[in-house]
Design a protein around this motif. Structure first.
Motif, PDB file in Angstrom:
ATOM      1  N   ALA A  34       8.033   5.006   0.412  1.00 15.05           N
ATOM      2  CA  ALA A  34       7.814   5.211  -1.024  1.00 15.05           C
ATOM      3  C   ALA A  34       6.940   4.124  -1.648  1.00 15.05           C
ATOM      4  O   ALA A  34       6.151   4.398  -2.549  1.00 15.05           O
ATOM      5  N   GLY A  35       7.048   2.897  -1.162  1.00 16.25           N
ATOM      6  CA  GLY A  35       6.268   1.792  -1.709  1.00 16.25           C
ATOM      7  C   GLY A  35       4.771   1.931  -1.502  1.00 16.25           C
ATOM      8  O   GLY A  35       3.982   1.256  -2.159  1.00 16.25           O
ATOM      9  N   LEU A  36       4.351   2.818  -0.611  1.00 18.11           N
ATOM     10  CA  LEU A  36       2.918   3.009  -0.336  1.00 18.11           C
ATOM     11  C   LEU A  36       2.363   4.286  -0.965  1.00 18.11           C
ATOM     12  O   LEU A  36       1.186   4.602  -0.800  1.00 18.11           O
ATOM     13  N   ARG A  37       3.195   5.006  -1.696  1.00 20.88           N
ATOM     14  CA  ARG A  37       2.749   6.262  -2.301  1.00 20.88           C
ATOM     15  C   ARG A  37       1.574   6.040  -3.252  1.00 20.88           C
ATOM     16  O   ARG A  37       0.576   6.757  -3.217  1.00 20.88           O
ATOM     17  N   GLY A  38       1.681   5.036  -4.109  1.00 20.49           N
ATOM     18  CA  GLY A  38       0.602   4.752  -5.063  1.00 20.49           C
ATOM     19  C   GLY A  38      -0.695   4.395  -4.357  1.00 20.49           C
ATOM     20  O   GLY A  38      -1.769   4.838  -4.769  1.00 20.49           O
ATOM     21  N   VAL A  82      -1.438  14.524  -0.657  1.00 24.65           N
ATOM     22  CA  VAL A  82      -0.834  13.228  -0.305  1.00 24.65           C
ATOM     23  C   VAL A  82       0.633  13.479   0.012  1.00 24.65           C
ATOM     24  O   VAL A  82       1.370  13.989  -0.822  1.00 24.65           O
ATOM     25  N   ARG A  83       1.039  13.141   1.250  1.00 23.86           N
ATOM     26  CA  ARG A  83       2.412  13.435   1.667  1.00 23.86           C
ATOM     27  C   ARG A  83       3.039  12.267   2.413  1.00 23.86           C
ATOM     28  O   ARG A  83       2.369  11.573   3.161  1.00 23.86           O
ATOM     29  N   ARG A  84       4.339  12.120   2.235  1.00 28.72           N
ATOM     30  CA  ARG A  84       5.088  11.119   2.989  1.00 28.72           C
ATOM     31  C   ARG A  84       5.315  11.651   4.401  1.00 28.72           C
ATOM     32  O   ARG A  84       5.599  12.835   4.590  1.00 28.72           O
ATOM     33  N   THR A 140       2.387   4.687  10.177  1.00 32.27           N
ATOM     34  CA  THR A 140       2.959   3.371   9.876  1.00 32.27           C
ATOM     35  C   THR A 140       2.277   2.693   8.698  1.00 32.27           C
ATOM     36  O   THR A 140       2.679   1.614   8.288  1.00 32.27           O
ATOM     37  N   ASP A 141       1.239   3.316   8.150  1.00 30.88           N
ATOM     38  CA  ASP A 141       0.508   2.787   7.000  1.00 30.88           C
ATOM     39  C   ASP A 141      -0.178   3.958   6.315  1.00 30.88           C
ATOM     40  O   ASP A 141      -0.084   5.093   6.776  1.00 30.88           O
ATOM     41  N   VAL A 142      -0.885   3.718   5.233  1.00 33.71           N
ATOM     42  CA  VAL A 142      -1.636   4.777   4.579  1.00 33.71           C
ATOM     43  C   VAL A 142      -2.665   5.286   5.586  1.00 33.71           C
ATOM     44  O   VAL A 142      -3.423   4.504   6.165  1.00 33.71           O
ATOM     45  N   THR A 143      -2.663   6.591   5.820  1.00 30.17           N
ATOM     46  CA  THR A 143      -3.480   7.176   6.874  1.00 30.17           C
ATOM     47  C   THR A 143      -4.236   8.384   6.344  1.00 30.17           C
ATOM     48  O   THR A 143      -3.654   9.280   5.737  1.00 30.17           O
TER      49      THR A 143
END
Length: 84
Positions: free
Chosen positions: A6-10, A26-28, A33-36
């Motif tokens: 959740a901390g990387l959603r923005g 944009v999906r979780r 392991t990182d924004v991809t």
């Protein structure tokens, strides 16, 4: 666009915005392991992300079921003390 927590959603949404990718893409995902940025097989075609066709009045998503008030078995039963 995928992000693992959740901390990387923005961050994922900002990257998508800068690339012209719709926020709906944009999906979780537990697979990253990182924004991809996920690149599909058609990446060589076109210069921009394709805009989805807007729905027409009365359209339902493919996964939606049309229900009417007459269908008693389709809804969740309400706990008896809350019925009046």
């Amino acid at each position: 666009m995928r992000y693992p927590a959740a901390g990387l959603r923005g961050d994922a949404r900002r990257v998508a915005e800068s690339l012209g990718v719709p926020a709906g893409s944009v999906r979780r995902s537990a697979d990253v392991t990182d924004v991809t940025v996920v690149v599909g097989a058609d990446w060589r075609e076109g210069g921009t992300y394709p805009e989805p066709e807007p729905p027409k009045a009365g359209d339902l998503p493919d996964h939606a079921d049309a229900l009417s008030a007459a269908e008693k078995g389709a809804c969740m039963d309400v706990y008896a003390p809350y019925r009046w």
